[in-house]
Write an enzyme that holds these catalytic residues in place. Structure first.
Site, short mmCIF file in Angstrom:
data_model
loop_
_atom_site.label_atom_id
_atom_site.label_comp_id
_atom_site.label_asym_id
_atom_site.label_seq_id
_atom_site.Cartn_x
_atom_site.Cartn_y
_atom_site.Cartn_z
N ASP A 6 21.82 40.86 26.32
CA ASP A 6 20.72 40.24 25.56
C ASP A 6 19.72 41.31 25.12
O ASP A 6 19.11 41.98 25.96
CB ASP A 6 19.98 39.22 26.45
CG ASP A 6 20.87 38.06 26.88
OD1 ASP A 6 21.67 37.61 26.06
OD2 ASP A 6 20.74 37.61 28.03
N ASP A 15 23.80 46.53 28.73
CA ASP A 15 23.17 45.23 28.90
C ASP A 15 23.56 44.41 27.67
O ASP A 15 24.03 44.97 26.66
CB ASP A 15 21.64 45.45 28.98
CG ASP A 15 20.86 44.17 28.92
OD1 ASP A 15 21.18 43.25 29.68
OD2 ASP A 15 19.91 44.10 28.11
P1 B16 Z 1 20.94 33.15 31.82
P2 B16 Z 1 20.73 40.57 30.36
C1 B16 Z 1 19.40 38.43 31.20
O1 B16 Z 1 20.47 38.99 30.48
C2 B16 Z 1 18.27 38.12 30.24
O2 B16 Z 1 17.68 39.32 29.75
C3 B16 Z 1 17.21 37.34 30.96
O3 B16 Z 1 16.17 37.01 30.04
C4 B16 Z 1 17.81 36.07 31.52
O4 B16 Z 1 16.85 35.34 32.26
C5 B16 Z 1 18.99 36.44 32.44
O5 B16 Z 1 19.93 37.23 31.73
C6 B16 Z 1 19.71 35.22 32.95
O6 B16 Z 1 20.31 34.61 31.83
O7 B16 Z 1 19.82 32.17 31.96
O8 B16 Z 1 21.63 33.09 30.47
O9 B16 Z 1 21.93 33.09 32.96
O10 B16 Z 1 19.53 41.12 29.65
O11 B16 Z 1 20.91 41.08 31.78
O12 B16 Z 1 21.99 40.62 29.53
#
Ligand code: B16
Length: 213
Positions: free
Chosen positions: A12, A10
């Protein structure tokens, strides 16, 4: 079970601390709308899609919003979030992450990303992390967010790896569920590890090395 030869991360909150930027950008939107937003709510935003996160942010709102208003809020948050991402440099990757990725690769392990974020490409470019990965699956390539297994399975497919050959590392409950549903060894880190959600629970990415000794 086949021997593990692949690690799918993953992004974030695992490879970089962009989870803090997500929190700050959602908090600014919540403050502007006069909606209380807690750390517990922010935690539930981990791993889930942008629009699902917005629903969590708005759950204590006294008024309801139209879909068009919600899409505008999501776009506002994303612009705020991306302006924070633009400040990132290679120095924002923790040294233990860089050392672990290099050592895993030295041990013959394939490395991939499985992120639900549509901003993953910008983060990989700003930090230089893209050069250390053999494959990238992100929010621009999937139709179903975690806890659905699609993003982890997409990453494995890009590498030609079987799920049983993959360890999948995630800090979010939705991510650990996604990894498990993909049929991979679900490795929980950070908050998810503290809650004991994984098949394996680790405090630091360095602990992954014990899987490839
Ligand atoms: P975005 P991951 C996720 O990333 C985040 O944990 C989550 O908080 C976020 O809403 C989602 O991506 C969408 O992200 O708004 O930047 O497209 O943890 O799967 O790397």
């Amino acid at each position: 079970m086949s021997k593990l030869n692949t690690v799918i991360f993953d992004l974030d909150g695992v490879l970089v601390n962009t989870d803090v930027f997500h929190f700050e950008a959602w908090k600014e939107l919540a403050d502007r709308l006069g909606v209380p937003f807690s750390a517990e709510q922010a935690d539930r935003c981990r791993g889930v899609s942008r629009m699902q996160s917005l629903e969590i942010v708005l759950e204590r709102s006294e008024r309801t919003y139209t879909l068009a208003e919600k899409e505008a809020f999501a776009a506002e948050k994303n612009a705020n979030y991306r302006s924070r991402l633009e400040t990132m440099t290679p120095d924002d990757v923790p040294s233990e992450v860089l050392e672990t990725l290099a050592e895993l690769r030295r041990r013959g392990c394939r490395l991939a990303l499985a992120s639900g974020s549509k901003n993953a490409g910008l983060i990989l470019e700003r930090t230089g992390l893209g050069r250390m990965l053999d494959a990238v699956a992100d929010g621009t390539m999937i139709t179903r967010s975690k806890p659905d297994p699609e993003v982890f399975l997409t990453a494995a497919k890009l590498l030609g790896a079987e799920p049983c050959e993959c360890a999948a590392v995630d800090d979010a409950e939705a991510g650990v569920q996604s990894a498990r549903a993909a049929g991979m060894l679900a490795v929980a880190i950070a908050g998810a590890a503290k809650s004991g959600l994984g098949d394996m629970n680790i405090a630091s990415v360095k602990e992954l090395l014990q899987l490839f000794e």
